[in-house]
Design an enzyme around this catalytic site. Structure first.
Site, PDB file in Angstrom:
ATOM      1  N   TYR A   1      13.926   4.647 -13.590  1.00 33.63           N
ATOM      2  CA  TYR A   1      12.793   3.706 -13.605  1.00 33.63           C
ATOM      3  C   TYR A   1      13.070   2.583 -14.602  1.00 33.63           C
ATOM      4  O   TYR A   1      12.971   1.394 -14.266  1.00 33.63           O
ATOM      5  CB  TYR A   1      11.512   4.454 -13.966  1.00 33.63           C
ATOM      6  CG  TYR A   1      10.339   3.559 -14.291  1.00 33.63           C
ATOM      7  CD1 TYR A   1       9.755   2.746 -13.317  1.00 33.63           C
ATOM      8  CD2 TYR A   1       9.810   3.510 -15.588  1.00 33.63           C
ATOM      9  CE1 TYR A   1       8.680   1.916 -13.631  1.00 33.63           C
ATOM     10  CE2 TYR A   1       8.734   2.696 -15.897  1.00 33.63           C
ATOM     11  CZ  TYR A   1       8.176   1.900 -14.912  1.00 33.63           C
ATOM     12  OH  TYR A   1       7.115   1.078 -15.217  1.00 33.63           O
TER      13      TYR A   1
ATOM     14  N   ARG B   1       2.026   8.986 -27.567  1.00 31.92           N
ATOM     15  CA  ARG B   1       2.038   7.801 -26.707  1.00 31.92           C
ATOM     16  C   ARG B   1       1.095   6.735 -27.257  1.00 31.92           C
ATOM     17  O   ARG B   1       0.007   7.050 -27.764  1.00 31.92           O
ATOM     18  CB  ARG B   1       1.526   8.158 -25.300  1.00 31.92           C
ATOM     19  CG  ARG B   1       2.475   9.000 -24.492  1.00 31.92           C
ATOM     20  CD  ARG B   1       3.638   8.148 -24.002  1.00 31.92           C
ATOM     21  NE  ARG B   1       4.615   8.942 -23.284  1.00 31.92           N
ATOM     22  CZ  ARG B   1       5.570   9.683 -23.860  1.00 31.92           C
ATOM     23  NH1 ARG B   1       5.669   9.720 -25.171  1.00 31.92           N
ATOM     24  NH2 ARG B   1       6.420  10.364 -23.131  1.00 31.92           N
TER      25      ARG B   1
ATOM     26  N   GLY C   1      13.397  14.006 -19.587  1.00 32.74           N
ATOM     27  CA  GLY C   1      13.500  12.555 -19.394  1.00 32.74           C
ATOM     28  C   GLY C   1      12.328  11.749 -19.910  1.00 32.74           C
ATOM     29  O   GLY C   1      12.197  10.581 -19.578  1.00 32.74           O
TER      30      GLY C   1
ATOM     31  N   ALA D   1       3.981  -5.536  -8.697  1.00 29.96           N
ATOM     32  CA  ALA D   1       4.387  -4.542  -7.687  1.00 29.96           C
ATOM     33  C   ALA D   1       5.690  -3.892  -8.117  1.00 29.96           C
ATOM     34  O   ALA D   1       6.622  -4.566  -8.555  1.00 29.96           O
ATOM     35  CB  ALA D   1       4.565  -5.217  -6.329  1.00 29.96           C
ATOM     36  N   ALA D   2       5.742  -2.582  -8.014  1.00 30.02           N
ATOM     37  CA  ALA D   2       6.952  -1.857  -8.409  1.00 30.02           C
ATOM     38  C   ALA D   2       6.841  -0.411  -7.958  1.00 30.02           C
ATOM     39  O   ALA D   2       5.753   0.086  -7.696  1.00 30.02           O
ATOM     40  CB  ALA D   2       7.107  -1.886  -9.936  1.00 30.02           C
TER      41      ALA D   2
ATOM     42  N   LEU E   1       0.816  -1.223   0.000  1.00 30.05           N
ATOM     43  CA  LEU E   1       0.000   0.000   0.000  1.00 30.05           C
ATOM     44  C   LEU E   1       0.851   1.276   0.000  1.00 30.05           C
ATOM     45  O   LEU E   1       0.399   2.323   0.449  1.00 30.05           O
ATOM     46  CB  LEU E   1      -0.984   0.005   1.190  1.00 30.05           C
ATOM     47  CG  LEU E   1      -1.934  -1.186   1.269  1.00 30.05           C
ATOM     48  CD1 LEU E   1      -2.866  -1.058   2.480  1.00 30.05           C
ATOM     49  CD2 LEU E   1      -2.776  -1.331  -0.008  1.00 30.05           C
TER      50      LEU E   1
ATOM     51  N   ILE F   1      -0.405  21.215 -19.981  1.00 31.68           N
ATOM     52  CA  ILE F   1       0.421  20.386 -20.874  1.00 31.68           C
ATOM     53  C   ILE F   1       1.867  20.860 -20.740  1.00 31.68           C
ATOM     54  O   ILE F   1       2.141  22.057 -20.872  1.00 31.68           O
ATOM     55  CB  ILE F   1      -0.055  20.502 -22.342  1.00 31.68           C
ATOM     56  CG1 ILE F   1      -1.444  19.866 -22.477  1.00 31.68           C
ATOM     57  CG2 ILE F   1       0.943  19.840 -23.289  1.00 31.68           C
ATOM     58  CD1 ILE F   1      -2.044  19.939 -23.877  1.00 31.68           C
TER      59      ILE F   1
HETATM   60  N1  LIG Z   1       0.437   1.735 -15.879  1.00 34.89           N
HETATM   61  C1  LIG Z   1       1.234   1.730 -16.922  1.00 34.89           C
HETATM   62  O1  LIG Z   1       0.945   2.380 -17.935  1.00 34.89           O
HETATM   63  C2  LIG Z   1       2.503   0.905 -16.926  1.00 34.89           C
HETATM   64  C3  LIG Z   1       3.348   1.011 -18.030  1.00 34.89           C
HETATM   65  C4  LIG Z   1       4.508   0.243 -18.047  1.00 34.89           C
HETATM   66  C5  LIG Z   1       4.777  -0.641 -17.034  1.00 34.89           C
HETATM   67  N2  LIG Z   1       3.960  -0.712 -15.963  1.00 34.89           N
HETATM   68  C6  LIG Z   1       4.312  -1.668 -14.897  1.00 34.89           C
HETATM   69  O2  LIG Z   1       3.139  -2.337 -14.512  1.00 34.89           O
HETATM   70  C7  LIG Z   1       3.137  -2.590 -13.106  1.00 34.89           C
HETATM   71  C8  LIG Z   1       1.877  -2.032 -12.481  1.00 34.89           C
HETATM   72  O3  LIG Z   1       1.830  -0.639 -12.753  1.00 34.89           O
HETATM   73  P1  LIG Z   1       0.674   0.277 -12.178  1.00 34.89           P
HETATM   74  O4  LIG Z   1       0.457   1.375 -13.144  1.00 34.89           O
HETATM   75  O5  LIG Z   1      -0.450  -0.561 -11.739  1.00 34.89           O
HETATM   76  O6  LIG Z   1       1.431   0.910 -10.921  1.00 34.89           O
HETATM   77  P2  LIG Z   1       0.847   1.257  -9.467  1.00 34.89           P
HETATM   78  O7  LIG Z   1       1.877   2.140  -8.842  1.00 34.89           O
HETATM   79  O8  LIG Z   1      -0.557   1.717  -9.574  1.00 34.89           O
HETATM   80  O9  LIG Z   1       0.858  -0.164  -8.750  1.00 34.89           O
HETATM   81  C9  LIG Z   1       2.019  -0.719  -8.190  1.00 34.89           C
HETATM   82  C10 LIG Z   1       1.633  -1.302  -6.847  1.00 34.89           C
HETATM   83  O10 LIG Z   1       2.809  -1.885  -6.259  1.00 34.89           O
HETATM   84  C11 LIG Z   1       2.756  -1.603  -4.859  1.00 34.89           C
HETATM   85  N3  LIG Z   1       4.116  -1.668  -4.316  1.00 34.89           N
HETATM   86  C12 LIG Z   1       5.126  -0.799  -4.531  1.00 34.89           C
HETATM   87  N4  LIG Z   1       6.209  -1.176  -3.834  1.00 34.89           N
HETATM   88  C13 LIG Z   1       5.871  -2.321  -3.181  1.00 34.89           C
HETATM   89  C14 LIG Z   1       6.560  -3.181  -2.290  1.00 34.89           C
HETATM   90  N5  LIG Z   1       7.839  -2.940  -1.941  1.00 34.89           N
HETATM   91  N6  LIG Z   1       5.907  -4.264  -1.794  1.00 34.89           N
HETATM   92  C15 LIG Z   1       4.614  -4.510  -2.139  1.00 34.89           C
HETATM   93  N7  LIG Z   1       3.909  -3.717  -2.969  1.00 34.89           N
HETATM   94  C16 LIG Z   1       4.535  -2.631  -3.486  1.00 34.89           C
HETATM   95  C17 LIG Z   1       2.155  -0.222  -4.746  1.00 34.89           C
HETATM   96  O11 LIG Z   1       1.569   0.024  -3.464  1.00 34.89           O
HETATM   97  C18 LIG Z   1       1.107  -0.263  -5.858  1.00 34.89           C
HETATM   98  O12 LIG Z   1      -0.158  -0.666  -5.372  1.00 34.89           O
HETATM   99  C19 LIG Z   1       4.431  -2.002 -12.584  1.00 34.89           C
HETATM  100  O13 LIG Z   1       5.358  -3.032 -12.480  1.00 34.89           O
HETATM  101  C20 LIG Z   1       4.846  -1.009 -13.647  1.00 34.89           C
HETATM  102  O14 LIG Z   1       6.248  -0.859 -13.679  1.00 34.89           O
HETATM  103  C21 LIG Z   1       2.819   0.040 -15.878  1.00 34.89           C
END
Ligand SMILES: NC(=O)c1ccc[n+]([C@@H]2O[C@H](COP(=O)([O-])OP(=O)(O)OC[C@H]3O[C@@H](n4cnc5c(N)ncnc54)[C@H](O)[C@@H]3O)[C@@H](O)[C@H]2O)c1
Length: 322
Positions: A139, A207, A268, A73-74, A35, A199
């Site tokens: 990232y 994108r 970036g 998760a990330a 969370l 913007i």
């Molecule tokens: N949304 C996009 O457009 C997009 C694009 C490219 C890649 N991604 C990848 O998809 C995945 C999901 O992205 P998202 O947009 O849902 O991101 P988000 O930030 O909404 O969800 C990531 C979740 O991971 C949880 N989290 C972070 N660190 C944590 C930890 N140490 N332990 C447990 N939970 C942890 C956060 O609380 C969050 O709920 C990620 O890996 C992201 O890199 C997303």
């Protein structure tokens, strides 16, 4: 017996949508999230939820009898990763390694890693195929580190592992609380509140946007189709829109008469993203939700679920980027 799916990042944007999708399809879902960015409101009540950090060894017990692991998760905010690079590496590299180790010990039959189109930051081929990557930012580099360990575990232990490289996913539960929220939520929230959207730059960055339901559908195909093993799939729509065009599309739906405010560009960010989705199409998947419909659904969600929270001052989006 129902298949048991484990989703990390289940309280985040994509993870919470994916969990709902699998629950509706009859799977049972175990979810892990600390969370730090996601919220418990996002987590479907049917999920067996564990508030845990992916870097902790305590998570290992959740992996028993899991039929598939979806590791989402990330640290996913570019700004957070830039300002806290060590934390980005801890979560995105070490956390991923810990998840791989948990999956290996539990002999999980399937592992899916959520990678990113940011891997292509230094590549100038459009549409971009999966064949080569050149991450530049913190990232991207940290997600690349996680991906490197995925490759390692696949080779070392013969894991059935698939990587998905998301382009710009959009839809309900996008994280509007970020300092730099995703462009669509940012525009919709401001315009619904009668404020001019901001913007950064001239709005000509392009994108590849993909609606989250299409992302869910591809994950189910990947889970069920053995041809996905050991492969990488771009997850995009194969078309792209400029930030100005997104503004025009949203304005076309909302008819606010509000013109954007242009501010200096944010550094970036890639100028163009465009996915080559041939590989995903070969699995029989194709994107179905076109942009007007995706935006219409996103607007409904924000009207129903987000505006009151913004009004209550839970967080005030302050900067906007693609
Ligand atoms: N949304 C996009 O457009 C997009 C694009 C490219 C890649 N991604 C990848 O998809 C995945 C999901 O992205 P998202 O947009 O849902 O991101 P988000 O930030 O909404 O969800 C990531 C979740 O991971 C949880 N989290 C972070 N660190 C944590 C930890 N140490 N332990 C447990 N939970 C942890 C956060 O609380 C969050 O709920 C990620 O890996 C992201 O890199 C997303």
């Amino acid at each position: 017996m129902n298949k048991r799916i484990l989703v990390t990042g289940v309280a985040g944007f994509v993870g919470s949508n994916l969990a709902k999708h699998f629950l509706d399809a009859g799977y049972s879902v175990v979810g892990i999230d600390n969370l730090s960015a996601g919220t418990v409101d996002n987590v479907d009540a049917r999920v067996e939820f564990h508030k845990q950090d992916i870097c902790d060894a305590e998570i290992y017990s959740q992996f028993h009898n899991a039929d598939a692991i979806f590791h989402l998760a990330a640290k996913s905010s570019l700004t957070d990763c830039l300002t806290k690079p060590l934390e980005a590496a801890r979560v995105n590299v070490l956390g991923t390694l810990n998840i791989l180790e948990a999956a290996r010990r539990a002999k999980a039959p399937k592992f899916v890693y959520a990678d990113t189109s940011a891997e292509y930051e230094g590549i100038n081929e459009f549409p971009t195929p999966e064949t080569q990557v050149r991450p530049i930012g913190v990232y991207a580099a940290s997600k690349h580190g996680g991906a490197a360990f995925c490759d390692s575990y696949r080779e070392l232990y013969g894991m059935n592992l698939t990587m998905v490289r998301y382009f710009n996913v959009y839809g309900p539960a996008q994280d509007w609380r970020r300092v730099v929220p995703p462009v669509m939520s940012a525009f919709i929230i401001r315009m619904l509140r009668g404020e001019r959207p901001v913007i950064y730059g001239n709005g000509e960055k392009r994108r590849d946007f993909i609606y989250v339901d299409d992302v869910n559908a591809l994950h189910q195909v990947i889970l069920e189709d053995p041809r996905s093993a050991g492969k990488v799939f771009n997850v995009g729509s194969g078309t792209n829109f400029s930030v100005n065009e997104i503004y025009e599309l949203i304005e076309g739906l909302l008819k606010t008469g509000l013109k954007p405010i242009y501010k200096p560009d944010l550094p970036g960010e890639a100028h163009v993203t465009l996915a080559d989705i041939t590989n995903a199409r070969h699995l029989g998947w194709k994107p179905k939700v076109e942009i007007h419909e995706g935006l219409r659904r996103s607007i409904c969600y924000i009207q129903e679920r987000v505006l009151d929270a913004v009004k209550a001052g839970l967080n005030q989006p302050s900067a906007f980027s693609a």
